[in-house]
Design an enzyme around this catalytic site. Sequence first.
Site, PDB file in Angstrom:
ATOM      1  N   GLU A 101       0.842  -1.193   0.000  1.00  0.00           N
ATOM      2  CA  GLU A 101       0.000   0.000   0.000  1.00  0.00           C
ATOM      3  C   GLU A 101       0.881   1.248   0.000  1.00  0.00           C
ATOM      4  O   GLU A 101       1.994   1.241   0.527  1.00  0.00           O
ATOM      5  CB  GLU A 101      -0.946   0.012   1.189  1.00  0.00           C
ATOM      6  CG  GLU A 101      -0.301   0.192   2.548  1.00  0.00           C
ATOM      7  CD  GLU A 101      -1.331   0.301   3.666  1.00  0.00           C
ATOM      8  OE1 GLU A 101      -1.907   1.383   3.832  1.00  0.00           O
ATOM      9  OE2 GLU A 101      -1.555  -0.713   4.349  1.00  0.00           O
ATOM     10  N   ARG A 199      14.732 -16.550   8.403  1.00  0.00           N
ATOM     11  CA  ARG A 199      13.850 -15.704   9.196  1.00  0.00           C
ATOM     12  C   ARG A 199      13.043 -16.452  10.257  1.00  0.00           C
ATOM     13  O   ARG A 199      12.159 -15.870  10.887  1.00  0.00           O
ATOM     14  CB  ARG A 199      12.887 -14.954   8.264  1.00  0.00           C
ATOM     15  CG  ARG A 199      13.579 -14.065   7.245  1.00  0.00           C
ATOM     16  CD  ARG A 199      14.385 -12.964   7.891  1.00  0.00           C
ATOM     17  NE  ARG A 199      15.006 -12.095   6.888  1.00  0.00           N
ATOM     18  CZ  ARG A 199      15.748 -11.043   7.147  1.00  0.00           C
ATOM     19  NH1 ARG A 199      16.004 -10.724   8.409  1.00  0.00           N
ATOM     20  NH2 ARG A 199      16.274 -10.315   6.185  1.00  0.00           N
TER      21      ARG A 199
END
Length: 245
Positions: A101, A199
């Site tokens: 976004e 991760r």
Amino acid sequence: MSDTPAETKPSFRSDVSVELVKHSAGDSDVLWAARVSTAGEQSLEELSKDPERSKGLINFLMRDRHGSPFEHNSMTFFISAPIFVFREFMRHRVGWSYNEESGRYRELQPVFYVPGPSRKLVQEGRPGKYVFADGTPEQQELTSRAMETSYLQAYEAYQDMLAAGIAREVARAVLPVGLFSSMYATCNARSLMHFLGLRTQHEQAKVPSFPQREIEMVGERMEEHWAKLMPLTHAAFNGNGRVAP
């Protein structure tokens, strides 16, 4: 002139959201991709066969790091997380596509990250030897209070600038990296395995990893979705030390 900013009450959260929105991924994708090297057009038969019968091949490919057969699939996730997570996330470039976004084109919503009670707060040790310890109640209270106060001040400044007609792309500069953002992330199993190897921490990992907890939370949720789509591949990944092929 920017639109008049909307009245939205700030909120705080300590979690992340990961939704699997689209996929074309299954263990059989690994098999037909691998068998074309020896079977040619007959490899298409793998599309209708039970991949369970060939889990040994999947394990062989994983063990000996024949990686390209794990690329012929796709998963698209919709992720909501703090901006600082996405800045780490986008270091993973090979086999990934992103769309996030934009603070240039929409008014950013006041949703901010505050660590939950289980988040370890104290970093100890020297570079390369860091360990993290639980914070004291006083440290936890300070962290929450300082973050929330800072967030509210920053968002008030952002709203003031928008109300004065300042462009969104300029006003957003006052917002912190603890603000939540959202993005679509598309990957294949091979690129996801590489991400997970770096991760997430896992007892079966041959190579230790030291991820920041917030991006690990995203990785754990992505892995849950992937494990359901490709259970044999996921099992082989774990069984071979969680090293991407």
